[in-house]
Design a protein around this motif. Structure first.
Motif, PDB file in Angstrom:
ATOM      1  N   LEU A   1      41.836 -22.951  63.010  1.00 60.03           N
ATOM      2  CA  LEU A   1      42.427 -21.641  62.730  1.00 60.03           C
ATOM      3  C   LEU A   1      43.304 -21.772  61.492  1.00 60.03           C
ATOM      4  CD1 LEU A   1      43.447 -20.726  66.384  1.00 60.03           C
ATOM      5  CD2 LEU A   1      41.320 -20.158  65.181  1.00 60.03           C
ATOM      6  N   GLY A   2      42.899 -21.112  60.429  1.00 61.67           N
ATOM      7  CA  GLY A   2      43.638 -21.184  59.182  1.00 61.67           C
ATOM      8  C   GLY A   2      42.844 -20.526  58.087  1.00 61.67           C
ATOM      9  N   ASN A   3      43.472 -20.331  56.960  1.00 60.31           N
ATOM     10  CA  ASN A   3      42.795 -19.697  55.834  1.00 60.31           C
ATOM     11  C   ASN A   3      43.244 -20.395  54.559  1.00 60.31           C
ATOM     12  OD1 ASN A   3      41.283 -17.994  54.265  1.00 60.31           O
ATOM     13  ND2 ASN A   3      42.763 -16.315  54.314  1.00 60.31           N
ATOM     14  N   LEU A   4      42.559 -21.463  54.204  1.00 59.75           N
ATOM     15  CA  LEU A   4      42.896 -22.256  53.038  1.00 59.75           C
ATOM     16  C   LEU A   4      41.789 -22.153  51.997  1.00 59.75           C
ATOM     17  CD1 LEU A   4      44.095 -25.541  54.825  1.00 59.75           C
ATOM     18  CD2 LEU A   4      45.537 -23.709  53.908  1.00 59.75           C
ATOM     19  N   PRO A   5      42.111 -22.411  50.749  1.00 61.69           N
ATOM     20  CA  PRO A   5      41.054 -22.453  49.731  1.00 61.69           C
ATOM     21  C   PRO A   5      40.019 -23.534  50.067  1.00 61.69           C
ATOM     22  CG  PRO A   5      43.216 -22.341  48.688  1.00 61.69           C
ATOM     23  CD  PRO A   5      43.456 -22.571  50.149  1.00 61.69           C
ATOM     24  N   TRP A   6      38.775 -23.262  49.702  1.00 59.91           N
ATOM     25  CA  TRP A   6      37.673 -24.198  49.952  1.00 59.91           C
ATOM     26  C   TRP A   6      38.012 -25.573  49.374  1.00 59.91           C
ATOM     27  CZ3 TRP A   6      32.622 -23.726  52.049  1.00 59.91           C
ATOM     28  CH2 TRP A   6      31.761 -24.790  51.784  1.00 59.91           C
ATOM     29  N   GLY A   7      37.825 -26.615  50.177  1.00 61.96           N
ATOM     30  CA  GLY A   7      38.017 -27.978  49.707  1.00 61.96           C
ATOM     31  C   GLY A   7      39.435 -28.492  49.789  1.00 61.96           C
ATOM     32  N   THR A   8      40.381 -27.671  50.286  1.00 62.35           N
ATOM     33  CA  THR A   8      41.766 -28.116  50.407  1.00 62.35           C
ATOM     34  C   THR A   8      41.886 -29.256  51.422  1.00 62.35           C
ATOM     35  OG1 THR A   8      42.636 -25.926  49.868  1.00 62.35           O
ATOM     36  CG2 THR A   8      44.119 -27.423  51.045  1.00 62.35           C
ATOM     37  N   GLU A   9      42.604 -30.304  51.056  1.00 64.33           N
ATOM     38  CA  GLU A   9      42.864 -31.375  52.015  1.00 64.33           C
ATOM     39  C   GLU A   9      43.958 -30.915  52.971  1.00 64.33           C
ATOM     40  OE1 GLU A   9      43.174 -36.212  52.038  1.00 64.33           O
ATOM     41  OE2 GLU A   9      44.258 -35.147  50.455  1.00 64.33           O
ATOM     42  N   ALA A  10      43.720 -31.077  54.266  1.00 68.56           N
ATOM     43  CA  ALA A  10      44.656 -30.589  55.287  1.00 68.56           C
ATOM     44  C   ALA A  10      44.533 -31.477  56.516  1.00 68.56           C
ATOM     45  CB  ALA A  10      44.331 -29.136  55.644  1.00 68.56           C
ATOM     46  N   TRP A  11      45.469 -31.245  57.453  1.00 66.72           N
ATOM     47  CA  TRP A  11      45.353 -31.957  58.726  1.00 66.72           C
ATOM     48  C   TRP A  11      45.323 -30.953  59.863  1.00 66.72           C
ATOM     49  CZ3 TRP A  11      49.316 -32.405  62.589  1.00 66.72           C
ATOM     50  CH2 TRP A  11      50.566 -31.895  62.224  1.00 66.72           C
ATOM     51  N   ALA A  12      44.560 -31.309  60.901  1.00 72.18           N
ATOM     52  CA  ALA A  12      44.389 -30.440  62.049  1.00 72.18           C
ATOM     53  C   ALA A  12      45.186 -30.970  63.224  1.00 72.18           C
ATOM     54  CB  ALA A  12      42.920 -30.338  62.426  1.00 72.18           C
TER      55      ALA A  12
END
Length: 304
Positions: A264-275
């Protein structure tokens, strides 16, 4: 039959306020022994003479080390003016001296060239590899090396005080790979008086602060006790520089097996993130159209 790894499967971060006179490797060893941990490492070495933040990762937290290594760091240090040493700090042998001393205005003017995106040549005594060998090993054998300049972003470099004509205290905030000893050396050369680091302290590194750190003496006093384990910060402390998304229950299961999972989130395509799922880190990866594509997966117990 494979042998099990010795020690306890402890995961988390321990922030150590390293004193002078001890190596970063020795501190890691002490922490691992004191917690009887299976796995430990640090996020950015400090020279033996340096003090301050040494962030120790344990267990699953070692997977987050790159995010602390890459984080912005703050250093306080004093430059001795008038002499160059072979190590670019006070531990080394003086190899040249100058009688001139810069004014406060001259120091302020010279600092500008060391801010922003700069190129920095590492010290001869550094861990840089030269033809497969460490530069400091070659330097100890008396070899002079032409080390390649490396990019460094310096966000801040300011005078804090001028204790005497022979010294200036500075504060620097910089990105990954900065050598304070090189800043002292190059500033001294720019001023025409030569210089080297008198003392150095890492004030903070990413989210970790020196004033929150534990001393090696305290680590030894609390070794093998619940009190020391209680000082651990969660694995997630190493991920504060990345965007966070929440995994769905099904997504958490898929991510836990190394597969792309819904978040669940809305980030730009390819953004590095943690779940995260139920408050715990599940994986680090790249966000793509509602899913996280994992690069690192964490094996952590449920939150207590």
């Amino acid at each position: 039959m494979a042998r099990g790894r010795k020690g306890n499967p402890i995961s988390g971060w321990l922030v150590v306020d390293k004193p002078a006179g001890v190596t970063s490797t020795a501190v890691v060893g002490k922490v691992r022994w004191a917690l009887n941990a299976q796995k430990a490492g640090h996020a950015g070495t400090l020279d033996p003479a340096a003090t301050g933040v040494l962030a120790i990762a344990l267990g699953e937290a070692t997977k987050t080390v790159p995010y602390i290594t890459d984080a912005t760091k703050c250093y306080r240090f004093v430059v001795n003016l008038g002499a160059a040493t072979n190590t670019d700090d006070a531990e080394g042998e003086v190899i040249a001296t100058r009688d001139s001393r810069p004014s406060d205005a001259e120091i302020e003017a010279a600092l500008g060239q060391f801010r922003g995106d700069i190129q920095q040549v590492p010290p001869q005594f550094s861990a840089v590899r030269v033809d497969g060998e460490r530069a400091y090993d070659l330097a100890r054998e008396g070899e002079q090396m032409e080390l390649a300049a490396r990019p460094l972003f310096v966000e801040k470099l300011e005078v804090i005080s001028r204790p005497s004509a022979d010294q200036v205290e500075l504060e620097m905030i910089c990105g990954k790979g900065g050598y304070v000893r090189s800043i002292a050396r190059d500033l001294g050369e720019a001023l025409g008086c030569l210089g080297h680091v008198a003392w150095l302290r890492r004030v903070w590194s990413g989210p970790f602060r020196a004033e929150e750190g534990i001393s090696p003496d305290e680590i030894e006093r609390l070794s093998r006790t619940p009190e020391l384990e209680a000082r651990l910060l969660p694995v997630e402390a190493g991920l504060t520089g990345l965007p966070r998304v929440e995994a769905t229950p099904e997504g958490a299961v898929r991510l836990g097996h190394g597969n792309p999972g819904m978040v669940l989130g809305n980030l730009p395509w390819g953004t590095e993130a943690w779940a995260a799922f139920e408050g715990r880190a599940v994986a680090v990866g790249r966000y793509q159209s509602g899913e996280l594509h994992p690069a690192r997966v964490f094996v952590l117990p449920p939150a207590r």
